[in-house]
Design a protein around this motif. Sequence first.
Motif, PDB file in Angstrom:
ATOM      1  N   LYS A  61       0.864  -1.175   0.000  1.00  0.00           N
ATOM      2  CA  LYS A  61       0.000   0.000   0.000  1.00  0.00           C
ATOM      3  C   LYS A  61       0.899   1.222   0.000  1.00  0.00           C
ATOM      4  N   ASP A  62       0.709   2.072  -0.979  1.00  0.00           N
ATOM      5  CA  ASP A  62       1.571   3.242  -1.170  1.00  0.00           C
ATOM      6  C   ASP A  62       3.017   2.751  -1.306  1.00  0.00           C
ATOM      7  N   ASP A  63       3.923   3.207  -0.441  1.00  0.00           N
ATOM      8  CA  ASP A  63       5.321   2.788  -0.519  1.00  0.00           C
ATOM      9  C   ASP A  63       5.671   1.759   0.545  1.00  0.00           C
ATOM     10  N   SER A  64       4.676   1.166   1.180  1.00  0.00           N
ATOM     11  CA  SER A  64       4.910   0.252   2.286  1.00  0.00           C
ATOM     12  C   SER A  64       4.444  -1.158   1.927  1.00  0.00           C
TER      13      SER A  64
END
Length: 100
Positions: A61-64
Amino acid sequence: MDTEPTKLRKQWFHLFEPLRRENITTFFVFETYDIIGQTLQSSGMEGYLPDGIIDTMIKTKDDSSQRYIKVKKMRAMSHMDSYILTVSGNGIESYKETSF
């Protein structure tokens, strides 16, 4: 292995049955891939004959990214929750999934 479903199922059975008869715990590793929520396996038979299926995955999710583990099938057990899986110098730990 054969590609015709009836023959393939018999081949899988003959692979698993001697191990089960000897009460040997065996892990088979299969790679699957997910396209828009649909997991694709090579034949669909992989999930039919074994007594248990443990799925590992990575959700991004996103950059994670987060590693997860889920028991999808285990005969005679209740097992529908996902757990966050962490690997560190302290070993492997799992936590009940809340939200990601």
